[in-house]
Design an enzyme around this catalytic site. Structure first.
Site, PDB file in Angstrom:
ATOM      1  N   TRP A 127      31.956 -10.564 -23.906  1.00 37.26           N
ATOM      2  CA  TRP A 127      32.272 -11.772 -24.666  1.00 37.26           C
ATOM      3  C   TRP A 127      32.654 -12.870 -23.671  1.00 37.26           C
ATOM      4  O   TRP A 127      33.532 -12.639 -22.816  1.00 37.26           O
ATOM      5  CB  TRP A 127      33.432 -11.443 -25.614  1.00 37.26           C
ATOM      6  CG  TRP A 127      33.754 -12.545 -26.571  1.00 37.26           C
ATOM      7  CD1 TRP A 127      32.871 -13.253 -27.346  1.00 37.26           C
ATOM      8  CD2 TRP A 127      35.060 -13.051 -26.878  1.00 37.26           C
ATOM      9  NE1 TRP A 127      33.546 -14.162 -28.116  1.00 37.26           N
ATOM     10  CE2 TRP A 127      34.891 -14.066 -27.849  1.00 37.26           C
ATOM     11  CE3 TRP A 127      36.338 -12.751 -26.435  1.00 37.26           C
ATOM     12  CZ2 TRP A 127      35.955 -14.770 -28.375  1.00 37.26           C
ATOM     13  CZ3 TRP A 127      37.402 -13.450 -26.964  1.00 37.26           C
ATOM     14  CH2 TRP A 127      37.216 -14.445 -27.921  1.00 37.26           C
ATOM     15  N   ASP A 208      39.861  -4.211 -26.022  1.00 37.01           N
ATOM     16  CA  ASP A 208      39.744  -5.340 -26.958  1.00 37.01           C
ATOM     17  C   ASP A 208      39.083  -4.797 -28.223  1.00 37.01           C
ATOM     18  O   ASP A 208      37.908  -4.423 -28.198  1.00 37.01           O
ATOM     19  CB  ASP A 208      38.873  -6.425 -26.306  1.00 37.01           C
ATOM     20  CG  ASP A 208      38.657  -7.622 -27.228  1.00 37.01           C
ATOM     21  OD1 ASP A 208      39.260  -7.662 -28.320  1.00 37.01           O
ATOM     22  OD2 ASP A 208      37.886  -8.529 -26.841  1.00 37.01           O
ATOM     23  N   ALA A 210      38.179  -5.840 -31.907  1.00 36.06           N
ATOM     24  CA  ALA A 210      38.118  -6.993 -32.816  1.00 36.06           C
ATOM     25  C   ALA A 210      37.270  -6.718 -34.053  1.00 36.06           C
ATOM     26  O   ALA A 210      37.167  -7.581 -34.925  1.00 36.06           O
ATOM     27  CB  ALA A 210      37.561  -8.206 -32.072  1.00 36.06           C
ATOM     28  N   LYS A 243      38.214 -10.518 -38.299  1.00 40.29           N
ATOM     29  CA  LYS A 243      36.987 -10.069 -38.962  1.00 40.29           C
ATOM     30  C   LYS A 243      37.263  -9.048 -40.037  1.00 40.29           C
ATOM     31  O   LYS A 243      36.753  -9.159 -41.151  1.00 40.29           O
ATOM     32  CB  LYS A 243      36.011  -9.487 -37.935  1.00 40.29           C
ATOM     33  CG  LYS A 243      35.357 -10.527 -37.050  1.00 40.29           C
ATOM     34  CD  LYS A 243      36.192 -10.803 -35.836  1.00 40.29           C
ATOM     35  CE  LYS A 243      35.516 -11.820 -34.918  1.00 40.29           C
ATOM     36  NZ  LYS A 243      36.383 -12.144 -33.773  1.00 40.29           N
TER      37      LYS A 243
HETATM   38  C1  HCI Z   1      31.910 -14.294 -31.397  1.00 37.32           C
HETATM   39  O1  HCI Z   1      31.012 -14.937 -31.966  1.00 37.32           O
HETATM   40  O2  HCI Z   1      31.695 -13.683 -30.351  1.00 37.32           O
HETATM   41  C2  HCI Z   1      33.287 -14.201 -31.981  1.00 37.32           C
HETATM   42  C3  HCI Z   1      33.781 -15.484 -32.550  1.00 37.32           C
HETATM   43  C4  HCI Z   1      34.229 -16.472 -31.527  1.00 37.32           C
HETATM   44  C5  HCI Z   1      33.294 -17.125 -30.739  1.00 37.32           C
HETATM   45  C6  HCI Z   1      33.706 -18.048 -29.803  1.00 37.32           C
HETATM   46  C7  HCI Z   1      35.049 -18.322 -29.661  1.00 37.32           C
HETATM   47  C8  HCI Z   1      35.971 -17.679 -30.469  1.00 37.32           C
HETATM   48  C9  HCI Z   1      35.564 -16.758 -31.397  1.00 37.32           C
END
Ligand code: HCI
Length: 394
Positions: A127, A208, A210, A243
């Site tokens: 991420w 992590d 989520a 989520k």
């Molecule tokens: C994601 O789309 O990976 C999770 C949502 C997100 C995306 C960018 C910044 C914060 C949260």
């Protein structure tokens, strides 16, 4: 002073959200940001969240500050949901945080405070906020191999070979379940193998998590992480409620630190509470309170878990239909990995040019690395996506 500022690189996922919004085509399909959407493209407030919020409005008698670590009842309820039988209360320090991102940020601040030279190991890919926050804090970063683009699965040999290079006190970030962006996950055996390597090397895992409940179910999604936690002396865990409770904008997260011994608990908890104070004083409470009410009320909890299970099954069935639609079109199981992946995301394996062609010619928005949000699909758009993937020559 402000004239010294230079433009910040935009977050690619958030920039994609804006580009999608501006596209005038009715046929456009949003497979970008990681937000759950139902078949109608809506992100509804979950039934149990609505019910708890109504109850909260009726019964809350004060909005006075909680504590720097948030409400202990939230820490207890959420840490129990996440850690299950691996929860060792006498070694567990918790702080509520503004979302999962806040938990990552506070966790990395804690790492830097405890061990300024510790290196953070991140999966390649991961991420984008992981390396971005680490870089901002000055935490040195290394990558470990994770994804095998050839099979769409985990490159476990590569991962183990790279993690063999960790030093004592290094921190290794692992996605608890539903890996973002790839959708490829470790098996239970692989989790224990990683745990044993980290324990042998004296490295600290930072998990992590989520998307608990979006892959194989609430318990199954936590099983690998829990197995790891029973095999290492120390660990950090960042959990998000965005989520699985659908409360994205309430900013509800929890940072957990598992200390090596009960003797280290007090000072660890003190450091985490101090980091909250230094960054924002008290963490947001509304989402945390709603989550606590749901998790501690049998009826609300059963309703929430039931709705989450429907969401999970819906995404699994979209995965199956997409894999089938592609099998019908290409005459092979080349895209079978899409059904094997778990969670909201899959990395399709398209080039940036192919991703751009799908956006230009079909109004399909996926992240530039070809990450797709499976929840952005429905029965009508699965064949359109399959056609576009074939037309782009993926
Ligand atoms: C994601 O789309 O990976 C999770 C949502 C997100 C995306 C960018 C910044 C914060 C949260």
């Amino acid at each position: 002073m402000l004239n010294a500022l230079t433009p910040q690189a935009p977050d690619k996922i958030l920039a994609l959200m804006a580009a999608y919004r501006e596209d005038p085509r009715d046929s456009k399909i949003d497979l970008g940001v990681g937000v759950y959407k139902d078949a109608g493209g809506n992100t509804p407030v979950m039934r149990a969240v609505k019910a708890a919020e109504r109850q909260l409005v009726d019964t809350q008698s004060t909005k006075v500050y909680t504590g720097l670590a948030g409400d202990p009842a939230f820490a207890e309820a959420l840490s129990t949901l996440v850690l299950g039988p691996a929860r060792a209360a006498d070694r567990l320090a918790c702080v509520a945080t503004p979302g999962g991102t806040g938990a990552i940020r506070q966790g990395l601040e804690l790492v830097r405070m405890a061990s300024p030279t510790a290196r953070l190991w991140l999966s390649d890919p991961t991420w984008p906020n992981h390396p971005a926050i680490a870089k901002y804090l000055g935490v040195p970063v290394s990558d470990y191999r994770y994804f095998d683009a050839g099979t769409g699965g985990v490159d476990f040999d590569g991962m183990m070979a790279d993690l063999a290079g960790v030093a004592v006190g290094d921190v290794v970030m692992l996605h608890g379940c539903c890996h973002n962006p790839t959708g490829a996950n470790l098996t239970l055996d692989q989790w224990t193998t990683v745990a044993d390597l980290l324990a042998a090397r004296g490295a600290v895992p930072f998990v992590d998590i989520a998307y608990q409940g979006f892959g194989d179910g609430l318990e199954a999604d936590a099983a690998g992480m829990r197995a790891l936690l029973t095999r290492v002396p120390e660990a950090l865990v960042a959990a998000s409620c965005s989520k699985n409770f659908g409360i994205y904008r309430e900013r509800t997260g929890l940072l957990m630190a598992i200390a090596a011994s009960p003797a280290q608990l007090k000072v660890t908890q003190g450091a985490m509470s101090a980091l909250n104070r230094l960054n924002f004083s008290f963490p947001p409470d509304h989402g945390a309170r709603v989550v606590t009410m749901i998790l501690t009320d049998a009826e609300l909890r059963a309703d929430w878990a039931g709705e989450l299970e429907e969401v999970r099954r819906g995404m699994l069935s979209l995965r199956e239909s997409l894999a089938t639609a592609l099998r019908d079109r290409v005459g092979s199981d080349r895209f079978g990995f899409l059904a094997a992946h778990r969670g909201m995301f899959s990395l399709l394996g398209a080039t940036p040019e192919q991703v751009e062609a799908m956006r230009r010619d079909h109004g399909i928005y996926m992240v530039g690395d070809s990450r797709m949000n499976i929840a952005g699909l429905n029965a009508a758009t699965v064949p359109l996506l399959a056609d576009a993937i074939v037309a782009a020559g993926v």
